[in-house]
Design an enzyme around this catalytic site. Structure first.
Site, short mmCIF file in Angstrom:
data_model
loop_
_atom_site.label_atom_id
_atom_site.label_comp_id
_atom_site.label_asym_id
_atom_site.label_seq_id
_atom_site.Cartn_x
_atom_site.Cartn_y
_atom_site.Cartn_z
N GLY A 290 0.80 -1.24 0.00
CA GLY A 290 0.00 0.00 0.00
C GLY A 290 0.82 1.27 0.00
N GLY B 162 2.54 2.35 -2.67
CA GLY B 162 2.77 2.80 -4.06
C GLY B 162 4.09 2.31 -4.61
N ASP C 202 3.73 -1.64 -13.98
CA ASP C 202 4.27 -2.22 -12.74
C ASP C 202 4.77 -3.65 -12.96
OD1 ASP C 202 3.32 0.10 -11.63
OD2 ASP C 202 2.20 -0.87 -10.02
O1 PMV Z 1 -0.54 1.77 -7.07
P1 PMV Z 1 0.70 1.51 -7.85
O2 PMV Z 1 1.93 1.93 -7.24
O3 PMV Z 1 0.74 0.13 -8.36
O4 PMV Z 1 0.64 2.46 -9.17
C1 PMV Z 1 -0.27 2.29 -10.15
C2 PMV Z 1 0.12 3.13 -11.34
C3 PMV Z 1 -1.07 3.65 -12.10
O5 PMV Z 1 -0.57 4.31 -13.27
C4 PMV Z 1 -1.86 4.64 -11.27
C5 PMV Z 1 -2.01 2.52 -12.51
C6 PMV Z 1 -1.41 1.58 -13.54
O6 PMV Z 1 -1.79 0.41 -13.55
O7 PMV Z 1 -0.58 2.02 -14.38
#
Ligand code: PMV
Length: 307
Positions: free
Chosen positions: A82, A84, A127
């Site tokens: 959680g 990010g 990601d």
């Molecule tokens: O929540 P995180 O750190 O996995 O970031 C998601 C990144 C976004 O661009 C908001 C969503 C995505 O899937 O690309």
């Protein structure tokens, strides 16, 4: 027989949210990792507890996407959830890597992206691709030099490229607030469909990420810092910043080339580009938040052994 794999967490340097619409973005792997051991068993278990979709959506979908019904997983992670920092992608990639032991990196990235979509709703493959490849990636709607693989869903195709990131000091500041990615992404979709300001912000974020790629190649930290600041303002326009993110950015600004939220926002973390990482970490801690001084360019998917 046990199959083991590990994969890293990540930071998004430029382009989160806009990348969901196919705009360019840059992400780098961290040296924090998630490890998964997959063992044959009659009843699937996660760390000894019977698997349930509601409590373990990522492992649940990793088992279904790889067609591995009778496997149990043991998960161990140093990626804070959680924050990010890509904990769910690291888990999805490590789980698919352990379960799909013959998969190529491109197949792991593709399947782990399916896992994220099933568990989270809308997403981009940034990601899961950076967690698979490691080091750093540049995502673009066109394929070019350094192309690793391409991922398509609906009318959006993301071309994933390797990109070299020079040695830079990045400090992460975690707000301590976990905000779910899915609803933030959905809210941006709503704003994008309704307002031209949101649509323009998404396009401008993509332009910034493309410019940042050029500046990365020359190691222009001053230019990169001001691009980070511009990217952050546009993320505010998209409604994904928060009071805590603003407070963290104010705290690090005097010692940073630039700073912005990283990942989905709504809480989560900021990143500061700095040549005074200790000073930035201190400023973050002084406001009661958690700093991590990060090494970028961590190794991607690693199969720890093969049974
Ligand atoms: O929540 P995180 O750190 O996995 O970031 C998601 C990144 C976004 O661009 C908001 C969503 C995505 O899937 O690309």
């Amino acid at each position: 027989m046990t199959y083991s794999a590990s994969a890293p967490g990540k930071v998004i340097l430029f382009g989160e949210h806009a990348v969901v619409f196919g705009e360019p973005a840059i992400a780098a792997a961290l040296d924090l990792r998630t490890r998964v051991d997959a063992t044959e068993s009659d009843t699937p278990r996660i760390n000894g507890v019977p698997l349930r979709q509601e409590t373990n959506p990522y492992p649940y979908h990793a088992l279904s996407v790889t067609g591995s019904r009778s496997m149990s997983l043991t998960i161990d992670s140093d990626v804070p959830p959680g924050a990010g920092l890509g904990s769910s992608a690291a888990l999805s990639v490590a789980a698919v890597g352990a379960l799909g032991k013959d998969y190529s990196d491109a197949e792991v990235a593709e399947s782990a992206f399916s896992v994220e979509l099933l568990a989270q709703g809308r997403a981009s493959p940034i990601d899961t691709s950076v967690s698979t490849h490691g080091r750093a990636i540049y995502v673009d709607r066109n394929g070019g030099s350094g192309l690793l693989w391409s991922v398509r869903r609906g009318d959006v195709t993301w071309h994933i490229h390797h990109v070299d990131v020079p040695a830079m000091d990045i400090v992460v500041g975690f707000t301590g607030i976990s905000a779910a990615t899915g609803p933030l992404v959905e809210n941006v979709r709503r704003l994008h469909s309704k307002y031209s300001t949101a649509r323009n912000a998404v396009v401008e974020i993509g332009t910034i990420a493309a410019e940042a790629r050029r500046r990365l190649s020359t190691g222009d930290v001053v230019g990169l810092g001001s691009l980070m600041d511009r990217n952050q303002k546009l993320l505010v326009t998209l409604g994904v910043s928060s009071r805590e993110i603003g407070s963290l950015i104010d705290a690090v600004r005097p010692y940073s080339y630039g700073a912005k939220l990283t990942g989905a926002g709504g809480g989560g973390s900021i990143i500061s580009l700095t040549d005074r990482p200790e000073r930035v970490a201190e400023a973050i801690a002084k406001r009661g938040f958690t700093p991590f001084i990060c090494k970028l360019g961590g190794e991607g998917l690693r199969r720890e052994n093969d049974g």
